[in-house]
Scaffold this active site. Structure first.
Site, PDB file in Angstrom:
ATOM      1  N   THR A 186     -29.407  12.520   4.441  1.00  0.00           N
ATOM      2  CA  THR A 186     -29.395  13.271   3.179  1.00  0.00           C
ATOM      3  C   THR A 186     -29.624  12.334   1.999  1.00  0.00           C
ATOM      4  OG1 THR A 186     -26.998  13.058   3.180  1.00  0.00           O
ATOM      5  CG2 THR A 186     -27.897  15.137   3.973  1.00  0.00           C
ATOM      6  N   VAL A 187     -30.836  12.373   1.469  1.00  0.00           N
ATOM      7  CA  VAL A 187     -31.208  11.558   0.308  1.00  0.00           C
ATOM      8  C   VAL A 187     -31.080  12.421  -0.948  1.00  0.00           C
ATOM      9  CG1 VAL A 187     -33.157  10.401  -0.810  1.00  0.00           C
ATOM     10  CG2 VAL A 187     -32.726  10.073   1.644  1.00  0.00           C
ATOM     11  N   ARG A 234     -25.260  14.306  -8.694  1.00  0.00           N
ATOM     12  CA  ARG A 234     -24.820  13.404  -9.751  1.00  0.00           C
ATOM     13  C   ARG A 234     -25.685  13.527 -10.997  1.00  0.00           C
ATOM     14  NH1 ARG A 234     -22.353   7.954  -7.114  1.00  0.00           N
ATOM     15  NH2 ARG A 234     -21.847   8.801  -5.089  1.00  0.00           N
ATOM     16  N   LEU A 241     -25.187   3.831   2.958  1.00  0.00           N
ATOM     17  CA  LEU A 241     -25.795   3.289   4.177  1.00  0.00           C
ATOM     18  C   LEU A 241     -24.993   3.696   5.417  1.00  0.00           C
ATOM     19  CD1 LEU A 241     -27.971   1.669   5.480  1.00  0.00           C
ATOM     20  CD2 LEU A 241     -26.746  -0.414   4.890  1.00  0.00           C
ATOM     21  N   ASN A 242     -23.668   3.613   5.331  1.00  0.00           N
ATOM     22  CA  ASN A 242     -22.852   4.050   6.466  1.00  0.00           C
ATOM     23  C   ASN A 242     -23.058   5.531   6.762  1.00  0.00           C
ATOM     24  OD1 ASN A 242     -21.943   1.457   6.649  1.00  0.00           O
ATOM     25  ND2 ASN A 242     -19.764   1.932   6.399  1.00  0.00           N
ATOM     26  N   TYR A 271     -14.466   7.786 -11.810  1.00  0.00           N
ATOM     27  CA  TYR A 271     -14.078   6.570 -11.090  1.00  0.00           C
ATOM     28  C   TYR A 271     -14.628   5.315 -11.767  1.00  0.00           C
ATOM     29  CZ  TYR A 271     -15.063   2.742  -7.895  1.00  0.00           C
ATOM     30  OH  TYR A 271     -15.222   1.486  -7.362  1.00  0.00           O
ATOM     31  N   LYS A 304     -12.884   1.796 -14.032  1.00  0.00           N
ATOM     32  CA  LYS A 304     -13.162   0.368 -13.857  1.00  0.00           C
ATOM     33  C   LYS A 304     -13.608  -0.248 -15.190  1.00  0.00           C
ATOM     34  CE  LYS A 304     -12.653   0.052  -9.308  1.00  0.00           C
ATOM     35  NZ  LYS A 304     -11.792  -0.844  -8.551  1.00  0.00           N
ATOM     36  N   SER A 353     -19.298   7.914 -13.587  1.00  0.00           N
ATOM     37  CA  SER A 353     -18.372   8.894 -13.022  1.00  0.00           C
ATOM     38  C   SER A 353     -16.980   8.553 -13.555  1.00  0.00           C
ATOM     39  CB  SER A 353     -18.346   8.817 -11.495  1.00  0.00           C
ATOM     40  OG  SER A 353     -17.677   7.633 -11.078  1.00  0.00           O
ATOM     41  N   ASP A 376       0.866  -1.184   0.000  1.00  0.00           N
ATOM     42  CA  ASP A 376       0.000   0.000   0.000  1.00  0.00           C
ATOM     43  C   ASP A 376       0.905   1.238   0.000  1.00  0.00           C
ATOM     44  OD1 ASP A 376      -3.303   0.192   1.002  1.00  0.00           O
ATOM     45  OD2 ASP A 376      -2.133   2.038   0.812  1.00  0.00           O
TER      46      ASP A 376
HETATM   47  N1  NAD Z   1     -15.959   0.416  -0.635  1.00  0.00           N
HETATM   48  C1  NAD Z   1     -16.915   0.082  -1.491  1.00  0.00           C
HETATM   49  O1  NAD Z   1     -18.096   0.262  -1.252  1.00  0.00           O
HETATM   50  C2  NAD Z   1     -16.536  -0.554  -2.798  1.00  0.00           C
HETATM   51  C3  NAD Z   1     -17.567  -0.960  -3.666  1.00  0.00           C
HETATM   52  C4  NAD Z   1     -17.231  -1.542  -4.893  1.00  0.00           C
HETATM   53  C5  NAD Z   1     -15.919  -1.703  -5.235  1.00  0.00           C
HETATM   54  N2  NAD Z   1     -14.919  -1.301  -4.395  1.00  0.00           N
HETATM   55  C6  NAD Z   1     -13.539  -1.471  -4.822  1.00  0.00           C
HETATM   56  O2  NAD Z   1     -12.788  -2.174  -3.872  1.00  0.00           O
HETATM   57  C7  NAD Z   1     -11.446  -1.680  -3.847  1.00  0.00           C
HETATM   58  C8  NAD Z   1     -11.082  -1.261  -2.453  1.00  0.00           C
HETATM   59  O3  NAD Z   1     -12.001  -0.275  -2.013  1.00  0.00           O
HETATM   60  P1  NAD Z   1     -11.915   0.340  -0.548  1.00  0.00           P
HETATM   61  O4  NAD Z   1     -13.260   0.790  -0.182  1.00  0.00           O
HETATM   62  O5  NAD Z   1     -11.184  -0.591   0.318  1.00  0.00           O
HETATM   63  O6  NAD Z   1     -11.039   1.656  -0.862  1.00  0.00           O
HETATM   64  P2  NAD Z   1      -9.886   2.330   0.030  1.00  0.00           P
HETATM   65  O7  NAD Z   1      -9.591   3.637  -0.573  1.00  0.00           O
HETATM   66  O8  NAD Z   1     -10.261   2.287   1.468  1.00  0.00           O
HETATM   67  O9  NAD Z   1      -8.650   1.329  -0.192  1.00  0.00           O
HETATM   68  C9  NAD Z   1      -7.809   1.394  -1.310  1.00  0.00           C
HETATM   69  C10 NAD Z   1      -6.386   1.213  -0.799  1.00  0.00           C
HETATM   70  O10 NAD Z   1      -5.481   1.204  -1.929  1.00  0.00           O
HETATM   71  C11 NAD Z   1      -4.391   2.054  -1.642  1.00  0.00           C
HETATM   72  N3  NAD Z   1      -3.883   2.558  -2.938  1.00  0.00           N
HETATM   73  C12 NAD Z   1      -4.506   3.358  -3.843  1.00  0.00           C
HETATM   74  N4  NAD Z   1      -3.708   3.596  -4.881  1.00  0.00           N
HETATM   75  C13 NAD Z   1      -2.547   2.941  -4.655  1.00  0.00           C
HETATM   76  C14 NAD Z   1      -1.334   2.823  -5.372  1.00  0.00           C
HETATM   77  N5  NAD Z   1      -1.141   3.452  -6.548  1.00  0.00           N
HETATM   78  N6  NAD Z   1      -0.332   2.073  -4.854  1.00  0.00           N
HETATM   79  C15 NAD Z   1      -0.508   1.426  -3.652  1.00  0.00           C
HETATM   80  N7  NAD Z   1      -1.642   1.516  -2.939  1.00  0.00           N
HETATM   81  C16 NAD Z   1      -2.660   2.271  -3.428  1.00  0.00           C
HETATM   82  C17 NAD Z   1      -4.949   3.140  -0.731  1.00  0.00           C
HETATM   83  O11 NAD Z   1      -3.934   3.742   0.062  1.00  0.00           O
HETATM   84  C18 NAD Z   1      -5.955   2.361   0.110  1.00  0.00           C
HETATM   85  O12 NAD Z   1      -5.363   1.848   1.286  1.00  0.00           O
HETATM   86  C19 NAD Z   1     -11.395  -0.505  -4.801  1.00  0.00           C
HETATM   87  O13 NAD Z   1     -10.845  -0.912  -6.034  1.00  0.00           O
HETATM   88  C20 NAD Z   1     -12.846  -0.145  -4.973  1.00  0.00           C
HETATM   89  O14 NAD Z   1     -13.081   0.441  -6.235  1.00  0.00           O
HETATM   90  C21 NAD Z   1     -15.213  -0.730  -3.170  1.00  0.00           C
END
Ligand code: NAD
Ligand code: NAD
Lengths: 407, 407
Positions: free
Chosen positions: B266-267, B335, B252-253, B194, B198, B192, B36
């Protein structure tokens, strides 16, 4: 057709397609500025390759154009993938009606050469395209973006279906006897890292058109052949580049050059691959038509197929062999692709806009043959073979990874 | 199911999903190393936001895990998008059986905040994914890649069609009465920047699976709720992060936290958006199932939908309001999305692998409610609103671009 003269930024305007396009638009009366980081010339230096034709430095080219026509073309040395702020500032100052985006690493073999070429191709191409879209959005400009894509994003599925202009109407049976109908982006199936970046570009365009209402035309271009256009012929200093090496040379130009230097025509595999082609003179005409016909629709990218005919590689080799007496040599195909495929493509939009294609049969490869012969002594024979291979290894049945890690 | 203990690299293992996944895999007996760059913590600092729960530095977390269980987790501080060579060297040294790739900028509102966030999201996410694929290929490793995608790549078309697991069988009428049939990647429609990254990741995976025969599982995950898992509950120092701010907090959180601090729920708009959800405890279980069930097929990415139920935002707000007495406030939707949509999703693979989902109805938001109440005093009220908007401007009807250029 929109007859107003436009303020056009040609990004990648020092390249094979970009330079003659800049001249053609300037000739038509549009106001033209070129942006280029001259990376293509640097890659030639790095590869030890060269354009078969002697091309002049960009400032000499631009001065020669002014001498020949009295017209002025601007030039800015900017890396649009790496120098975002400078690029945004230029867009803010120029407020172009149109940006034509040629600025990508465009050779499939180069993109498969090794790890740094793969990474460079992705970073450069995605960076350039996204920076352009993000800057136009950020500046709130109403600029029309014209991008060069490739026929290769469609893949070569070969079930006989005609390839439409970007979109496909599909039917999906539901779980309760309903039939769903959707119009979708043609499902992409890229065959190299280079083509993959063009498939990714499509998603960038789709999003920015939908979310930010940008006007975008994406031209899925066939393989370009030929060298000169009406404008580049005006002065030797305006001459276009002619790539013949295993990385950047495209198939027909390579055959013509090989015949000129007495090299057998190198056909990959059986040569049964069917591909789409267009002459460089038609490329510049299509670009002018695209610039003058911006899309009405803002939520959806306008996708056109910019090609005029399809041929198998085998057929092309036969044509050149017949015309020049050169022998044909079938060599192992370095690419991961079907040995044989058919290809039917719609290009109705450009035809309906009045494009009258230059066909191979019209003997117009003569001009290219002359170029190949005139500069045959500039050819480096060792640059002719394609050395990039698509897969060094096959999974499963891997080389033990320890051997690799140690290497 | 493959019962061998695996050598697993968890990239992005300090994050909300990555940290509890690393613990769960370690608990199951797999050998776990986290990579990380701690960028998520830096973004919190930059935004002035914070996890509602007090999270410990990564070294304290890892030491606490060792204390609690006797198990060791490795950690490497590497930016996988920017430090390719160090990342490749680590992969060469570890030769992991599996890499789980969480390391992306994952907040849609953050990705729409402004020009630098848009560019960062694209560069970081595409760079991270491509570096991983290119490195595994370059090292000739037979590593299984497990990636976290999102349900958002499918878009919310709402014609009643059930969303399949990644692929769609479609029929296309030809020009001569034939019907063509193809199996395609579900046509993507991201909402978006983001989500767009993906969708682009999918093309990277498709290409490397086809060309280099990598084994890849892409998990299209729903919105994750909850905070703690069996493992993070073992010690307060193992506590998971809980995002509540307008950029990173998921719906939800956010509602649970808002009710805990006496803020109206906030909806956005009517709250008629239907979305897919999964509890963090199920996320870590799904990841273990994915690690233990690598795809047999090498030419095609295995795509699974990692979600357990769908709800409208309005319904969720109602549930939380009923449970806590908090009032609901409909605010303008920042959005660009449909006000109302239906959503039907197949998640048959995980169910067939034995996942027994934790449902909202089972009252399990209790745990999250407790967390929200316990740490309510750490909440910064000013971080609650969503301030990122999807479009600052509308084309046509633009702000004069001179005004923008001058700004
Ligand atoms: N949280 C959700 O609701 C959710 C839903 C669908 C998909 N996802 C996917 O799951 C994955 C994890 O999500 P999350 O909620 O844990 O996010 P998060 O931001 O909490 O965790 C991502 C981690 O990756 C690290 N990171 C980012 N870029 C990096 C890089 N270039 N090099 C090294 N580390 C890097 C960040 O420091 C962080 O610790 C993501 O790809 C996200 O798109 C999450
Ligand atoms: N030549 C063909 O047969 C063909 C076929 C289909 C599509 N295309 C597409 O047309 C476009 C132009 O192709 P071409 O044959 O003229 O290629 P080229 O390499 O000759 O020209 C590309 C130009 O862009 C410049 N460039 C690259 N990255 C840049 C960056 N980051 N910043 C600024 N300038 C940059 C290069 O220096 C070069 O001058 C490409 O996008 C290519 O994919 C070409």
């Amino acid at each position: 057709m929109d007859h107003k003269m436009k303020n056009v930024l040609v990004v990648g305007g020092d390249g094979f397609c970009g330079w003659p396009t800049a001249l053609h638009l300037s000739q038509l009366g549009h106001s033209v500025t070129i942006v280029d980081n001259l990376s293509r010339r640097r890659i030639d230096d790095d590869l030890g390759a060269n354009s078969l034709t002697p091309i002049q430095p960009i400032d000499v080219r631009i001065a020669a154009w002014h001498e020949a026509t009295g017209k002025t073309i601007g030039f800015e040395h900017i890396d649009v993938a790496l120098e975002y702020d400078r690029f945004e500032a230029l867009l803010a100052a120029l407020k172009p009606d149109t940006v034509i985006h040629f600025a990508e690493q465009r050779a499939a073999p180069y993109s498969m050469k090794g790890i740094s070429e793969k990474r460079y191709t992705v970073d450069n191409n995605i960076g350039a395209t996204h920076n352009l879209l993000a800057a136009i959005t950020n500046l709130n400009l109403d600029t029309h973006i014209v991008h060069l894509g490739t026929m290769g994003v469609y893949g070569y599925d070969d079930d006989g279906m005609e390839i439409p202009e970007g979109y496909l109407k599909v039917y999906i049976p539901g779980d309760e006897k309903q039939i769903f109908q959707r119009e979708i982006l043609y499902p992409t199936n890229p065959g190299s890292v280079y083509h993959m970046t063009k498939s990714m570009d499509q998603i960038l365009f789709q999003f920015y058109a939908k979310n930010d209402h940008l006007r975008i035309t994406d031209l899925h271009q066939g393989i370009v052949w030929g060298t000169q256009t009406e404008e580049t012929k005006l002065d030797d200093r305006l001459m276009n580049r002619f790539d013949y090496d295993g990385d950047y040379g495209t198939v027909l130009n390579r055959f013509l050059m090989q015949s000129a230097v007495g090299h057998p025509l190198t056909v990959h595999g059986t040569g049964g691959q069917t591909r789409a082609f267009i002459h460089i003179q038609d490329t510049v005409k299509c670009l002018a038509l695209a610039v003058e016909n911006p899309p009405q629709e803002r939520n959806k990218v306008k996708i056109l197929n910019q090609m005029t005919e399809t041929h198998t590689v085998r057929h092309l080799a036969g044509l050149v062999a017949d015309a020049t007496g050169a022998p044909v040599a079938n060599v192992e195909n370095p690419r991961n692709e079907a040995a044989e495929n058919g290809l039917r493509v719609s290009n109705e939009t450009f035809i309906s806009l009045g494009l009258q294609p230059i066909t191979l049969a019209q003997g117009l490869c003569e001009e290219t043959q002359q170029i190949a012969q005139r500069f045959a002594d500039r050819c480096r024979m060792d640059m002719i073979p394609c050395v990039s291979t698509w897969t060094d290894n096959q999974r499963p049945g891997l080389v033990p990874s320890s051997a690799v890690a140690a290497a």
